[in-house]
Design a protein around this motif. Structure first.
Motif, short mmCIF file in Angstrom:
data_model
loop_
_atom_site.label_atom_id
_atom_site.label_comp_id
_atom_site.label_asym_id
_atom_site.label_seq_id
_atom_site.Cartn_x
_atom_site.Cartn_y
_atom_site.Cartn_z
N ARG A 25 -12.30 10.81 -43.37
CA ARG A 25 -11.12 10.94 -42.54
C ARG A 25 -11.50 11.74 -41.29
N TRP A 26 -10.57 11.79 -40.34
CA TRP A 26 -10.81 12.57 -39.12
C TRP A 26 -11.07 14.03 -39.44
N ASP A 27 -10.44 14.56 -40.49
CA ASP A 27 -10.47 16.00 -40.74
C ASP A 27 -11.42 16.43 -41.85
N ASN A 28 -12.19 15.49 -42.44
CA ASN A 28 -13.09 15.92 -43.51
C ASN A 28 -14.54 15.49 -43.29
N THR A 29 -14.81 14.81 -42.18
CA THR A 29 -16.14 14.26 -41.93
C THR A 29 -16.67 14.73 -40.57
N LEU A 30 -17.97 15.02 -40.51
CA LEU A 30 -18.61 15.40 -39.25
C LEU A 30 -19.56 14.33 -38.75
N LEU A 31 -20.28 13.69 -39.67
CA LEU A 31 -21.32 12.75 -39.25
C LEU A 31 -21.54 11.69 -40.33
N ILE A 32 -21.80 10.46 -39.90
CA ILE A 32 -22.07 9.33 -40.79
C ILE A 32 -23.30 8.60 -40.26
N THR A 33 -24.25 8.29 -41.15
CA THR A 33 -25.46 7.58 -40.72
C THR A 33 -26.05 6.81 -41.90
N PRO A 34 -26.79 5.73 -41.65
CA PRO A 34 -27.39 4.99 -42.78
C PRO A 34 -28.39 5.86 -43.54
N TYR A 35 -28.35 5.78 -44.87
CA TYR A 35 -29.37 6.43 -45.70
C TYR A 35 -30.49 5.45 -46.00
N ASP A 36 -30.10 4.25 -46.38
CA ASP A 36 -31.02 3.12 -46.50
C ASP A 36 -30.20 1.86 -46.30
N GLN A 37 -30.74 0.71 -46.65
CA GLN A 37 -30.05 -0.55 -46.38
C GLN A 37 -28.72 -0.66 -47.13
N TYR A 38 -28.59 0.05 -48.25
CA TYR A 38 -27.41 -0.13 -49.10
C TYR A 38 -26.59 1.14 -49.28
N PHE A 63 -13.15 3.06 -42.60
CA PHE A 63 -12.65 4.17 -41.78
C PHE A 63 -11.72 3.65 -40.69
N SER A 64 -12.06 2.53 -40.07
CA SER A 64 -11.21 1.95 -39.02
C SER A 64 -9.84 1.58 -39.57
N GLU A 65 -9.80 1.07 -40.79
CA GLU A 65 -8.52 0.74 -41.41
C GLU A 65 -7.70 2.00 -41.64
N TYR A 66 -8.35 3.06 -42.13
CA TYR A 66 -7.66 4.33 -42.33
C TYR A 66 -7.11 4.85 -40.99
N ALA A 67 -7.93 4.75 -39.93
CA ALA A 67 -7.55 5.28 -38.62
C ALA A 67 -6.60 4.36 -37.86
N GLU A 68 -6.33 3.17 -38.41
CA GLU A 68 -5.49 2.17 -37.75
C GLU A 68 -6.02 1.84 -36.35
N ALA A 69 -7.34 1.74 -36.26
CA ALA A 69 -8.01 1.39 -35.00
C ALA A 69 -8.64 0.01 -35.19
N SER A 70 -7.94 -1.02 -34.75
CA SER A 70 -8.41 -2.38 -34.99
C SER A 70 -9.62 -2.71 -34.12
N ARG A 71 -10.42 -3.65 -34.61
CA ARG A 71 -11.58 -4.09 -33.84
C ARG A 71 -11.15 -4.69 -32.51
N LEU A 72 -10.05 -5.46 -32.50
CA LEU A 72 -9.58 -6.06 -31.26
C LEU A 72 -9.20 -5.00 -30.24
N GLU A 73 -8.53 -3.94 -30.70
CA GLU A 73 -8.15 -2.87 -29.78
C GLU A 73 -9.38 -2.19 -29.20
N MET A 74 -10.37 -1.88 -30.06
CA MET A 74 -11.58 -1.23 -29.57
C MET A 74 -12.35 -2.15 -28.62
N ASP A 75 -12.44 -3.45 -28.95
CA ASP A 75 -13.13 -4.39 -28.06
C ASP A 75 -12.49 -4.39 -26.68
N THR A 76 -11.15 -4.43 -26.64
CA THR A 76 -10.44 -4.49 -25.37
C THR A 76 -10.60 -3.20 -24.57
#
Length: 237
Positions: A25-38, A63-76
């Protein structure tokens, strides 16, 4: 408390416990990155380091679904600021990438939680404001110019969103004085520019939905005259 995490070397330094019960969530996470392929690594606001058993792409989708930030909105919105590398933005809240998503070194960080950052021989040191007044630093392998460009573009997207809220409030009689904490005072010229940007966000999302539907139903896109008719019908531009 002060803690430093070298994200560029974490795979070699430690075996982390895998968990599937954490929702970023916005208030519990600082950073997200791949650990490996899975798997995906997450640094939390209390300094905990977690491994989630999903690909980065899945984590970002959830995360985008939780944040209600659609891909279309971000693309635009990102097309307006002329940037192809997109984050997940909701006004003052910003999950920003350090480079393109297909780059194995990519890290997504919460820009609104950053206390400061500095350049290092190995990349960028991002110092976050964690829980209970703590400071948590993460060393990420990133190009300084790209890092700063993507941070600035994310800020621009957030300002467009906040102006949309501000313009909507103005329509319903809430004055600028009550709204200056959103984005500060704006000139008449800036207000008109933001109005047009908001219209573009609205229209471009409609166009993308229609294009996807046309290609699925008819196997091809509709002609330009069709979209011009929609634009005129909506009274845009």
């Amino acid at each position: 408390m002060y803690k430093t995490v070298d994200v560029s070397r974490f795979k070699d330094l430690k075996d982390y416990q895998v968990t599937n019960i954490f929702q970023s969530r916005w208030d519990n996470t600082l950073l997200i990155t791949p650990y490996d392929q899975y798997h995906t690594y997450v640094l939390t606001t209390d300094g905990e380091e977690l491994i989630l058993p999903q690909r980065l792409k899945v984590i970002l989708h959830d995360f985008s679904e939780y944040a209600e930030a659609s891909r279309l909105e971000m693309d635009t919105l990102y097309s307006i600021v002329k940037e192809r590398t997109k984050g997940v933005i909701a006004g003052h809240y910003e999950l920003v990438p350090t480079c393109g998503q297909t780059n194995c070194r990519v890290a997504y960080y919460m820009a609104h939680a950053v206390d400061h950052y500095s350049k290092d021989e190995q990349g960028i040191v991002i110092t976050f404001k964690g829980d209970n007044g703590s400071l948590i630093s993460a060393l990420v392998d990133a190009c300084p110019k790209t890092f700063e460009r993507l941070r600035e573009k994310a800020d621009q997207v957030g300002r467009i969103q906040l102006e949309l809220v501000k313009n909507l409030c103005n329509r319903f009689g809430i004055g600028d004085t009550e709204l200056t904490h959103f984005v500060g005072a704006t000139t008449p010229h800036e207000r008109e520019l933001h109005r047009k940007q908001n219209e573009q966000v609205f229209f471009d999302q409609i166009v993308k939905i229609v294009q996807q539907a046309a290609e699925k139903m008819f196997g091809e896109d509709l002609d330009k005259g069709f979209y011009e008719y929609i634009r005129k019908s909506l009274g845009l531009y």
